[in-house]
Write a protein that holds these residues in place. Structure first.
Motif, PDB file in Angstrom:
ATOM      1  N   SER A   2     -13.491 106.124  21.299  1.00 50.95           N
ATOM      2  CA  SER A   2     -13.076 104.738  21.434  1.00 50.95           C
ATOM      3  C   SER A   2     -13.902 103.869  20.492  1.00 50.95           C
ATOM      4  CB  SER A   2     -13.275 104.292  22.882  1.00 50.95           C
ATOM      5  OG  SER A   2     -12.823 102.987  23.045  1.00 50.95           O
ATOM      6  N   GLN A   3     -13.258 103.398  19.442  1.00 46.14           N
ATOM      7  CA  GLN A   3     -13.948 102.618  18.413  1.00 46.14           C
ATOM      8  C   GLN A   3     -14.052 101.150  18.811  1.00 46.14           C
ATOM      9  OE1 GLN A   3     -15.424 103.810  15.490  1.00 46.14           O
ATOM     10  NE2 GLN A   3     -15.078 105.681  16.622  1.00 46.14           N
ATOM     11  N   GLU A   4     -15.201 100.569  18.496  1.00 45.62           N
ATOM     12  CA  GLU A   4     -15.428  99.157  18.737  1.00 45.62           C
ATOM     13  C   GLU A   4     -16.216  98.610  17.550  1.00 45.62           C
ATOM     14  OE1 GLU A   4     -17.108  96.368  22.365  1.00 45.62           O
ATOM     15  OE2 GLU A   4     -16.619  98.463  22.770  1.00 45.62           O
ATOM     16  N   ILE A   5     -16.191  97.297  17.396  1.00 44.12           N
ATOM     17  CA  ILE A   5     -16.926  96.642  16.312  1.00 44.12           C
ATOM     18  C   ILE A   5     -17.860  95.600  16.905  1.00 44.12           C
ATOM     19  CG2 ILE A   5     -16.727  95.126  14.296  1.00 44.12           C
ATOM     20  CD1 ILE A   5     -14.030  96.423  13.714  1.00 44.12           C
ATOM     21  N   GLY A  25     -23.249 107.789  17.672  1.00 45.85           N
ATOM     22  CA  GLY A  25     -22.239 106.848  18.131  1.00 45.85           C
ATOM     23  C   GLY A  25     -22.016 105.712  17.157  1.00 45.85           C
ATOM     24  N   VAL A  26     -22.990 105.450  16.280  1.00 43.57           N
ATOM     25  CA  VAL A  26     -22.803 104.437  15.238  1.00 43.57           C
ATOM     26  C   VAL A  26     -22.187 105.147  14.048  1.00 43.57           C
ATOM     27  CG1 VAL A  26     -23.928 102.833  13.647  1.00 43.57           C
ATOM     28  CG2 VAL A  26     -24.680 102.965  16.033  1.00 43.57           C
ATOM     29  N   HIS A  60     -19.598  99.575  13.247  1.00 39.96           N
ATOM     30  CA  HIS A  60     -18.464 100.301  13.816  1.00 39.96           C
ATOM     31  C   HIS A  60     -19.064 101.422  14.658  1.00 39.96           C
ATOM     32  CE1 HIS A  60     -15.351  98.516  11.104  1.00 39.96           C
ATOM     33  NE2 HIS A  60     -16.470  98.127  10.535  1.00 39.96           N
ATOM     34  N   PHE A  61     -18.718 101.442  15.938  1.00 36.29           N
ATOM     35  CA  PHE A  61     -19.352 102.414  16.831  1.00 36.29           C
ATOM     36  C   PHE A  61     -18.362 102.970  17.846  1.00 36.29           C
ATOM     37  CE2 PHE A  61     -19.730  98.322  18.854  1.00 36.29           C
ATOM     38  CZ  PHE A  61     -19.731  98.538  20.229  1.00 36.29           C
ATOM     39  N   ASP A  62     -18.715 104.136  18.362  1.00 33.93           N
ATOM     40  CA  ASP A  62     -17.948 104.820  19.391  1.00 33.93           C
ATOM     41  C   ASP A  62     -18.567 104.431  20.722  1.00 33.93           C
ATOM     42  OD1 ASP A  62     -16.917 106.566  21.273  1.00 33.93           O
ATOM     43  OD2 ASP A  62     -17.152 108.354  20.023  1.00 33.93           O
ATOM     44  N   ASN A  63     -17.878 103.578  21.484  1.00 29.26           N
ATOM     45  CA  ASN A  63     -18.487 103.075  22.712  1.00 29.26           C
ATOM     46  C   ASN A  63     -18.546 104.099  23.843  1.00 29.26           C
ATOM     47  OD1 ASN A  63     -15.922 103.041  23.840  1.00 29.26           O
ATOM     48  ND2 ASN A  63     -15.689 100.822  23.712  1.00 29.26           N
ATOM     49  N   GLU A  64     -18.083 105.304  23.589  1.00 28.61           N
ATOM     50  CA  GLU A  64     -18.284 106.378  24.556  1.00 28.61           C
ATOM     51  C   GLU A  64     -19.624 107.067  24.323  1.00 28.61           C
ATOM     52  OE1 GLU A  64     -14.812 108.887  24.424  1.00 28.61           O
ATOM     53  OE2 GLU A  64     -13.505 107.270  25.125  1.00 28.61           O
TER      54      GLU A  64
END
Length: 173
Positions: A2-5, A25-26, A60-64
């Motif tokens: 799950s990508q988030e910014i 995760g980053v 940009h990171f993977d919030n999982e």
């Protein structure tokens, strides 16, 4: 996945990439300019203080693997959140620290993290870093990207000489 910014400013963007670059995760950290009124500004334009932009990083990171809260806890250990007139040797609005939230959830988490660190007493002055809605972000010129890797001796000299290294170590180590 799950990508988030996250878009965060904390003074010179050269010093804002390295703290995030090595965490699981980053996925990517981009140096750039955020929050202003000029489209695709140059470094020189932003440095003039007339664009309304601040130097920032977009993460940009993977919030999982890395939550927004964890990211902000790292963020607050990279600059002086009690100073909004710039950071260390860099003064002016283009070096103002800011959390630019992308959603109401990010805003709530940012307020909680800010309050928690403020109440911890780690700083002898209140945390005044603003939390603002995300407006825009423009990547900086290529020579600014991953500057700490490309120009490590210049980066290390600036990191230490600006007072940032000493400030961080005196509050967090």
């Amino acid at each position: 996945m799950s990508q988030e910014i996250a878009t965060l400013a904390g003074g010179c963007f050269w010093c804002m990439v390295k703290p995030f670059d090595s965490f699981d995760g980053v996925n990517h950290v981009i140096s750039g300019y955020a929050g202003g009124h000029v489209e695709n500004p140059t470094y020189e334009q932003v440095g003039s203080g007339t664009t309304g932009h601040t130097e920032a990083v977009q993460i940009h990171f993977d919030n999982e693997k890395m939550t927004y809260k964890e990211l902000l806890n790292i963020y607050f250990k990279t600059f002086d959140p009690t100073d909004n007139d710039g950071q260390f040797g860099d003064r002016g609005t283009m070096y103002e620290p800011v959390i630019f939230y992308h959603s109401n959830q990010q805003k709530e988490i940012a307020e909680q993290v800010k309050d928690s660190i403020d109440q911890s007493g780690v700083f002898n002055k209140p945390i005044i870093t603003p939390i603002k809605p995300y407006k825009n972000f423009y990547p900086a010129e290529d020579y600014h990207q991953e500057f700490y890797k490309k120009e490590s001796s210049h980066y290390n000299q600036f990191y230490k000489g600006s007072g940032r290294k000493q400030f961080i170590e005196s509050h967090w180590n």
